[in-house]
Design an enzyme around this catalytic site. Sequence first.
Site, PDB file in Angstrom:
ATOM      1  N   LYS A   1       2.337  24.452  -2.973  1.00 57.96           N
ATOM      2  CA  LYS A   1       1.039  23.863  -2.623  1.00 57.96           C
ATOM      3  C   LYS A   1       1.152  22.340  -2.719  1.00 57.96           C
ATOM      4  CE  LYS A   1      -1.513  27.919  -4.241  1.00 57.96           C
ATOM      5  NZ  LYS A   1      -2.474  28.453  -5.228  1.00 57.96           N
TER       6      LYS A   1
ATOM      7  N   LYS B   1       5.409  38.890  -1.893  1.00 59.57           N
ATOM      8  CA  LYS B   1       4.039  38.797  -2.377  1.00 59.57           C
ATOM      9  C   LYS B   1       3.184  39.918  -1.794  1.00 59.57           C
ATOM     10  CE  LYS B   1       2.433  34.959  -3.668  1.00 59.57           C
ATOM     11  NZ  LYS B   1       1.702  33.671  -3.733  1.00 59.57           N
TER      12      LYS B   1
ATOM     13  N   ASP C   1       0.423  38.649 -10.947  1.00 55.61           N
ATOM     14  CA  ASP C   1      -0.574  37.901 -10.185  1.00 55.61           C
ATOM     15  C   ASP C   1      -1.991  38.264 -10.605  1.00 55.61           C
ATOM     16  OD1 ASP C   1      -1.365  36.120  -8.014  1.00 55.61           O
ATOM     17  OD2 ASP C   1      -2.107  37.939  -7.052  1.00 55.61           O
TER      18      ASP C   1
ATOM     19  N   GLU D   1       5.915  40.305  -6.564  1.00 52.31           N
ATOM     20  CA  GLU D   1       4.583  40.207  -7.137  1.00 52.31           C
ATOM     21  C   GLU D   1       4.066  41.601  -7.490  1.00 52.31           C
ATOM     22  OE1 GLU D   1       0.400  39.313  -5.104  1.00 52.31           O
ATOM     23  OE2 GLU D   1       1.603  37.487  -5.336  1.00 52.31           O
TER      24      GLU D   1
ATOM     25  N   ARG E   1       0.819  -1.207   0.000  1.00 51.51           N
ATOM     26  CA  ARG E   1       0.000   0.000   0.000  1.00 51.51           C
ATOM     27  C   ARG E   1       0.856   1.261   0.000  1.00 51.51           C
ATOM     28  NH1 ARG E   1      -3.197   1.965  -2.614  1.00 51.51           N
ATOM     29  NH2 ARG E   1      -4.182  -0.094  -2.549  1.00 51.51           N
TER      30      ARG E   1
END
Length: 282
Positions: free
Chosen positions: A133, A165, A220, A198, A98
């Site tokens: 992410k 950012k 962005d 950004e 598994r």
Amino acid sequence: MKSIRDLDSVIDRWLLEDIGNGDHTTFSTIPENASGSAKLLVKEQGILAGAEVARQVFHRFDSGIHFDLLIQDGSPIYPEDVAFRVKGKVHSLLQCERLVLNVMQRMSGIATTTRDYVSLLEGTGTKILDTRKTTPGMRFHEKEAVRLGGGKNHRFSLDDMILIKDNHIDFAGGITAAISGTRNYLEKNKLDLKIVVEARSLEDIEEVLALGGIKRILLDNFSVEQTRLAVQLIDHRVETESSGGITHENIRSYAECGVDFISVGALTHQIKSLDLSLKAEF
């Protein structure tokens, strides 16, 4: 890309999570000294990823397992293909089954999704990037799957680069304050890190360009038309990256604007695992 310094300890944690105090089903149904073989059967078309991780898992659990790799990571695979064969103690094969499938199905799904996105940009010169992410504890393997699918890795962790950012800019009091603070920090700490900033508007871009010393501007949530204007304004003075609002349907339109990179979070957080199965052979 960074590597895992102690992969053995990672595999040990994975195995402990899955096996716990022991595989009582296997122990109660299969004689302890029984030996056998199994094959990794492909059930869905895609790109193979994670076979080398599977080899490491089997060998970490039982160094006596024989692993015969038949298809290399990064290769196209089709239903009924056999990616590898393993031979050894049946107890070992079943206890690793598994974990091996979980890792390979996810990595192969990521590699397949990445190859799909890369193919959409063929001929444009734009490169596909992943993001942070990722699944906690699986970042190295998920980013490796992106690479195997033909994509490029963005920063691995927060210490890889300066990525200023929107929240950094807002908390710092604006673009100029954020970049000035960054330069002072890098000089004080004797760090050589590229700076990516950004931008949320053409005015932001003008401010960044006026300050200079930036490696890349991240566009962005720009529309395609705004991206085209931004690329013209930047005029190759720094690298360009599009992010936000990028879909399978519009990604080529963004690439045709002339951006150097497009980062796609969906490569690692919105993927479908590829259907693979470990089957006993007799």
